[in-house]
Design an enzyme around this catalytic site. Structure first.
Site: not given
Length: 136
Positions: A14, A88, A92
């Site tokens: 997150c 959130c 990545c």
């Protein structure tokens, strides 16, 4: 004789690595023991663990006082079999062959103790399901 299967690796992410990802990692470590390699990180690590999250985890016997929010690096993603982002908008790096999941989990920032307890309960149920898939 078959070789022992590799230990699965999970990365929780997150943005600030101070709430949801910390709780998810602590819960999975607790339930999995040494059967799963667990890490957490965030793209913009905060200064410390959310104190209400830390309190709720401590109530469960899972202190996170030694956790320092960690920056999300490509190497962490490359080392993971499963990458879980926590609702959130965390982005990545994409690594072929890695399983990605996005769990829509309420942000504990600014929430009261009862709400954070519900958030941690939600994460606990999700972590247990993931563990059952990874280590049947």
């Amino acid at each position: 004789m078959d070789p022992a299967p590799a230990t699965p690796s999970v990365l929780f992410s997150c943005v600030h690595n101070s709430g949801r990802s910390v709780a998810a990692a602590a819960l999975l470590r607790h339930h999995a023991g040494d059967r799963v390699d667990v890490r957490s990180a965030g793209s913009e690590p905060g200064p410390a663990v959310n104190p209400v999250v830390a309190r709720v985890l401590a109530e469960r016997g899972l202190p996170v006082t030694d956790h320092t929010p960690t920056r999300l690096e490509r190497g962490l993603v490359e080392a993971a079999d499963v990458v879980v982002t926590l609702g959130c908008g965390e982005a990545c790096p994409y690594v072929p062959g890695t399983r990605y999941e996005d769990w829509e989990v309420t942000d504990p920032k600014g929430q009261d103790l009862a709400t954070v307890r519900r958030i941690v309960d939600d994460l606990d149920a999700r972590v247990r399901r993931l563990l059952a898939e990874l280590v049947p």
